[in-house]
Each structure stands twice: as structure tokens, then as C-alpha cells.
Design a protein around this motif. Structure first.
Motif, PDB file in Angstrom:
ATOM      1  N   GLY A  64      67.497  55.358  -7.498  1.00 23.03           N
ATOM      2  CA  GLY A  64      66.563  55.321  -6.382  1.00 23.03           C
ATOM      3  C   GLY A  64      66.652  56.567  -5.527  1.00 23.03           C
ATOM      4  N   ARG A  65      65.791  56.585  -4.502  1.00 26.34           N
ATOM      5  CA  ARG A  65      65.730  57.738  -3.593  1.00 26.34           C
ATOM      6  C   ARG A  65      66.075  57.313  -2.180  1.00 26.34           C
ATOM      7  NH1 ARG A  65      60.075  60.261  -3.622  1.00 26.34           N
ATOM      8  NH2 ARG A  65      60.265  58.768  -2.011  1.00 26.34           N
ATOM      9  N   VAL A  66      66.850  58.157  -1.505  1.00 22.24           N
ATOM     10  CA  VAL A  66      67.224  57.917  -0.119  1.00 22.24           C
ATOM     11  C   VAL A  66      67.009  59.198   0.682  1.00 22.24           C
ATOM     12  CG1 VAL A  66      68.908  56.108  -0.657  1.00 22.24           C
ATOM     13  CG2 VAL A  66      69.659  58.480  -0.518  1.00 22.24           C
ATOM     14  N   GLU A  67      66.963  59.040   2.010  1.00 22.20           N
ATOM     15  CA  GLU A  67      66.832  60.185   2.917  1.00 22.20           C
ATOM     16  C   GLU A  67      67.928  60.071   3.954  1.00 22.20           C
ATOM     17  OE1 GLU A  67      65.738  63.534   4.596  1.00 22.20           O
ATOM     18  OE2 GLU A  67      64.697  62.823   2.834  1.00 22.20           O
ATOM     19  N   PRO A  68      68.753  61.062   4.214  1.00 23.15           N
ATOM     20  CA  PRO A  68      68.736  62.345   3.510  1.00 23.15           C
ATOM     21  C   PRO A  68      69.164  62.166   2.053  1.00 23.15           C
ATOM     22  CG  PRO A  68      70.614  62.242   5.002  1.00 23.15           C
ATOM     23  CD  PRO A  68      69.804  60.984   5.209  1.00 23.15           C
ATOM     24  N   SER A  69      68.632  63.016   1.202  1.00 20.87           N
ATOM     25  CA  SER A  69      68.908  62.870  -0.228  1.00 20.87           C
ATOM     26  C   SER A  69      70.401  63.054  -0.470  1.00 20.87           C
ATOM     27  CB  SER A  69      68.078  63.849  -1.040  1.00 20.87           C
ATOM     28  OG  SER A  69      68.749  65.038  -1.275  1.00 20.87           O
ATOM     29  N   ALA A  70      70.936  62.208  -1.340  1.00 23.61           N
ATOM     30  CA  ALA A  70      72.377  62.207  -1.586  1.00 23.61           C
ATOM     31  C   ALA A  70      72.658  62.652  -3.011  1.00 23.61           C
ATOM     32  CB  ALA A  70      72.942  60.816  -1.356  1.00 23.61           C
ATOM     33  N   GLU A  71      73.350  63.760  -3.145  1.00 24.27           N
ATOM     34  CA  GLU A  71      73.766  64.219  -4.478  1.00 24.27           C
ATOM     35  C   GLU A  71      74.852  63.303  -5.031  1.00 24.27           C
ATOM     36  OE1 GLU A  71      72.871  67.134  -6.237  1.00 24.27           O
ATOM     37  OE2 GLU A  71      71.213  67.398  -4.852  1.00 24.27           O
ATOM     38  N   THR A  72      75.813  62.953  -4.187  1.00 23.42           N
ATOM     39  CA  THR A  72      76.925  62.118  -4.648  1.00 23.42           C
ATOM     40  C   THR A  72      77.142  60.922  -3.728  1.00 23.42           C
ATOM     41  OG1 THR A  72      78.470  63.561  -3.489  1.00 23.42           O
ATOM     42  CG2 THR A  72      78.163  63.984  -5.828  1.00 23.42           C
ATOM     43  N   VAL A  73      77.347  61.179  -2.450  1.00 22.49           N
ATOM     44  CA  VAL A  73      77.713  60.111  -1.523  1.00 22.49           C
ATOM     45  C   VAL A  73      76.756  60.094  -0.334  1.00 22.49           C
ATOM     46  CG1 VAL A  73      79.522  59.276   0.018  1.00 22.49           C
ATOM     47  CG2 VAL A  73      80.144  60.222  -2.198  1.00 22.49           C
ATOM     48  N   SER A  78      73.347  56.280   8.356  1.00 22.25           N
ATOM     49  CA  SER A  78      72.296  57.253   8.678  1.00 22.25           C
ATOM     50  C   SER A  78      71.434  57.571   7.461  1.00 22.25           C
ATOM     51  CB  SER A  78      72.938  58.537   9.228  1.00 22.25           C
ATOM     52  OG  SER A  78      73.868  59.062   8.299  1.00 22.25           O
ATOM     53  N   THR A  79      71.380  56.651   6.500  1.00 23.73           N
ATOM     54  CA  THR A  79      70.613  56.845   5.276  1.00 23.73           C
ATOM     55  C   THR A  79      69.505  55.802   5.198  1.00 23.73           C
ATOM     56  OG1 THR A  79      72.509  57.763   4.110  1.00 23.73           O
ATOM     57  CG2 THR A  79      70.756  56.869   2.758  1.00 23.73           C
ATOM     58  N   TYR A  80      68.317  56.256   4.807  1.00 24.05           N
ATOM     59  CA  TYR A  80      67.131  55.412   4.719  1.00 24.05           C
ATOM     60  C   TYR A  80      66.695  55.294   3.264  1.00 24.05           C
ATOM     61  CZ  TYR A  80      66.980  56.368   9.710  1.00 24.05           C
ATOM     62  OH  TYR A  80      67.302  56.473  11.038  1.00 24.05           O
ATOM     63  N   ALA A  81      66.320  54.090   2.831  1.00 30.95           N
ATOM     64  CA  ALA A  81      65.833  53.875   1.465  1.00 30.95           C
ATOM     65  C   ALA A  81      64.379  54.322   1.370  1.00 30.95           C
ATOM     66  CB  ALA A  81      65.946  52.404   1.095  1.00 30.95           C
ATOM     67  N   LEU A  82      64.080  55.192   0.401  1.00 29.81           N
ATOM     68  CA  LEU A  82      62.706  55.644   0.170  1.00 29.81           C
ATOM     69  C   LEU A  82      62.093  54.974  -1.053  1.00 29.81           C
ATOM     70  CD1 LEU A  82      63.046  59.457   0.888  1.00 29.81           C
ATOM     71  CD2 LEU A  82      62.353  57.630   2.442  1.00 29.81           C
ATOM     72  N   SER A  83      62.906  54.237  -1.803  1.00 29.58           N
ATOM     73  CA  SER A  83      62.457  53.478  -2.968  1.00 29.58           C
ATOM     74  C   SER A  83      63.469  52.369  -3.188  1.00 29.58           C
ATOM     75  CB  SER A  83      62.380  54.386  -4.206  1.00 29.58           C
ATOM     76  OG  SER A  83      63.670  54.746  -4.647  1.00 29.58           O
ATOM     77  N   ASP A  84      63.196  51.495  -4.145  1.00 28.71           N
ATOM     78  CA  ASP A  84      64.220  50.524  -4.527  1.00 28.71           C
ATOM     79  C   ASP A  84      65.439  51.323  -4.976  1.00 28.71           C
ATOM     80  OD1 ASP A  84      62.362  48.578  -4.016  1.00 28.71           O
ATOM     81  OD2 ASP A  84      62.019  48.074  -6.127  1.00 28.71           O
ATOM     82  N   CYS A  85      66.626  50.906  -4.602  1.00 31.42           N
ATOM     83  CA  CYS A  85      67.807  51.667  -4.999  1.00 31.42           C
ATOM     84  C   CYS A  85      69.015  50.751  -5.206  1.00 31.42           C
ATOM     85  CB  CYS A  85      68.124  52.770  -3.990  1.00 31.42           C
ATOM     86  SG  CYS A  85      68.363  52.245  -2.308  1.00 31.42           S
ATOM     87  N   THR A  86      69.975  51.295  -5.931  1.00 26.41           N
ATOM     88  CA  THR A  86      71.238  50.614  -6.186  1.00 26.41           C
ATOM     89  C   THR A  86      72.354  51.503  -5.659  1.00 26.41           C
ATOM     90  OG1 THR A  86      70.354  49.571  -8.173  1.00 26.41           O
ATOM     91  CG2 THR A  86      72.748  49.637  -7.965  1.00 26.41           C
TER      92      THR A  86
END
Length: 90
Positions: A64-73, A78-86
């Protein structure tokens, strides 16, 4: 009303499903931090400071995608879901 405020008012909120690896899944609107929504839904994810400083709420984004985009962690406070994610708790 300023142009910026009008644009913000027109924006529609999307709700995505956040799944915790080996745990529950919960609906998460894209305009609220994952950690805050998890606690409101009764999903007790670990945290300490709630402002991104301590790293206690860190998780790996498996899909899935999150903001701010996370390469690893990602720090879920302070992270927002931009799509379904695991996510997998670190």
C-alpha cells in the motif's frame, strides 16, 4: 473564503483499510494519522510521544501507499494511509 480554503472544502475524504500483519484490520480515513484512528477503533498499537520523535509507533509498510512515503519504516503517529495497506509492527 480564500482559494486555498475553497479547495480544501471541496476535497473528498477516502477511507482505506489498514491491516496489521497477524492482527486486526480497521477502516482509516486518509485525513487522519493511522495511530490515532487505530486507537479510536480499539486497536492498541504501541506509542509514546505521538509526535514522531520517539519511534515507538514505528511499523514497516508491507503493501500500500502512505504519506509521508515510507521506504522502510513509518511512524504511525504522523503517517496517513493513501490506499489500503498492510503494516508490520517494528
Amino acid at each position: 473564503m480564500s482559494t486555498k480554503l475553497r479547495l480544501l472544502a471541496l476535497r473528498t475524504m477516502a477511507v482505506h483499510t489498514v491491516s496489521v500483519e497477524g492482527g486486526p484490520a480497521f477502516p482509516c480515513p486518509d485525513d487522519r494519522p493511522i495511530l490515532v484512528v487505530a486507537w479510536e477503533q480499539g486497536v492498541m498499537l504501541p506509542f509514546s510521544c505521538r509526535v514522531g520523535g520517539c519511534g515507538r509507533c514505528s511499523a514497516r509498510v508491507l503493501s500500500g501507499r502512505v504519506e509521508p512515503s515510507a521506504e522502510t519504516v513509518a511512524r504511525l503517529c504522523s503517517t496517513y494511509a493513501l490506499s489500503d495497506c498492510t503494516i508490520a509492527l517494528a
